[in-house]
Enzyme design. Structure first.
Site: not given
Ligand code: PAF
Length: 298
Positions: A10-11, A34, A74, A175, A193, A239, A254
């Protein structure tokens, strides 16, 4: 040390970042992917952002023989992705979000490690945008007591910030709780974020934090979730969360392995988690709305 043959199952964005650190460490790395990602990787692994990297890499569209398998698919694809890999690999390590993946892998592979990471990365037109340096925790899940430090050292040699823990199950839940706050809120509102701290979203985030914290405390996991979420959000401010990326690409999210698992634990403990429940259903509704998607069948 034995020869370091690793495959990344899963790259995608984060799997590719792990692959990058393993290449830097001198390992032989095969990127398993894939479809479109397979074609992209056949042209080479390109990473921008915190590093500027391009290299031709070994690619396969199916699992290969290896000493170590990094599982980065995933959560809802784990069972299918790892079917039969016990015959191909000595050790498997999940770096996935969510709860339940290591147990699925452990049905196929004798030696399993769990890992959590808050390294942040996105995929943009075949290029990995490495957006945030974080921390990765690795721990024994099944029969890997001796190998954990060896694997951690391999990543450290490549420049990754890795720590070993004896409490990987607890780390996975912490997490998952952080993801249960950041991921649905960013996926629903379409923001990076960092926005979670900057605008009204923090009011909502606090409500989610408090519910998740209660659930974790009931499991014996003591955590200051508001503080932990703030720390991760600051480190990954730029991000787009993985859930937001899934929604933007019309892919299934997910949510079941993240918020779904928090809700399961809340139900078992008789804890009301109405805010999480609302977020769960809103994300599921977003998945339904996607027309060109590969989302689950309802
Ligand atoms: O799922 C994600 O995006 C990551 O686990 C995290 C750490 C929240 C950063 O975006």
């Amino acid at each position: 040390m034995r020869s370091c043959e690793v495959q990344i199952l899963g790259a995608g964005a984060i799997g590719s970042v792990f692959g990058y650190f393993l290449l830097k460490s001198g390992c032989d790395v095969v990127f398993v992917a894939r479809g479109r990602r397979y074609e992209e990787l056949r042209r080479g692994l390109k990473i921008e952002g915190l590093v500027d990297f391009f290299e031709e890499v070994e690619v396969s569209d199916r699992p290969v023989k290896s000493w170590l398998t990094i599982v980065a698919v995933k959560s809802y694809d784990t069972a299918e992705a790892v079917r039969g890999i016990g015959k191909l690999t000595d050790i498997a390590m999940s770096i996935q979000n969510g709860i339940g993946n290591e147990d699925i892998i452990a049905k196929e592979v004798d030696r399993v490690m769990g890992a959590t990471t808050n390294y942040a990365a996105n995929l943009r037109d075949g290029t990995v945008v490495y957006a945030g340096e974080g921390e990765t925790w690795i721990g024994n899940w099944k029969n890997c007591e001796r190998e954990v430090e060896e694997v951690a050292e391999i990543f450290r040699r490549g420049g990754m910030n890795v720590r070993v823990t004896e409490r990987i199950r607890e780390m996975k839940w912490r997490k998952a709780a952080i993801n249960a706050v950041i991921n649905p809120l960013t996926a629903i509102t379409g923001v990076r974020n960092g926005e979670i701290l900057r605008n009204e979203l923090w009011n909502a985030a606090e409500l989610v934090c408090d519910e998740c914290e209660l659930v974790l405390k009931n499991m014996g996991i003591d955590v200051n979730l508001r503080q932990e979420v703030k720390t991760v959000v600051k480190k990954t401010a730029n991000n787009r969360s993985s859930m937001l990326q899934d929604i933007e690409r019309g892919k299934r999210t997910e949510i079941d392995a993240i918020t779904g698992k928090i809700l399961e634990e809340a139900r078992k403990a008789g804890i009301e988690a109405r805010v999480n429940e609302a977020l769960y259903w809103i994300v599921r509704a977003l998945e339904c709305k996607m027309k060109n998607s590969d989302v689950r069948q309802y």
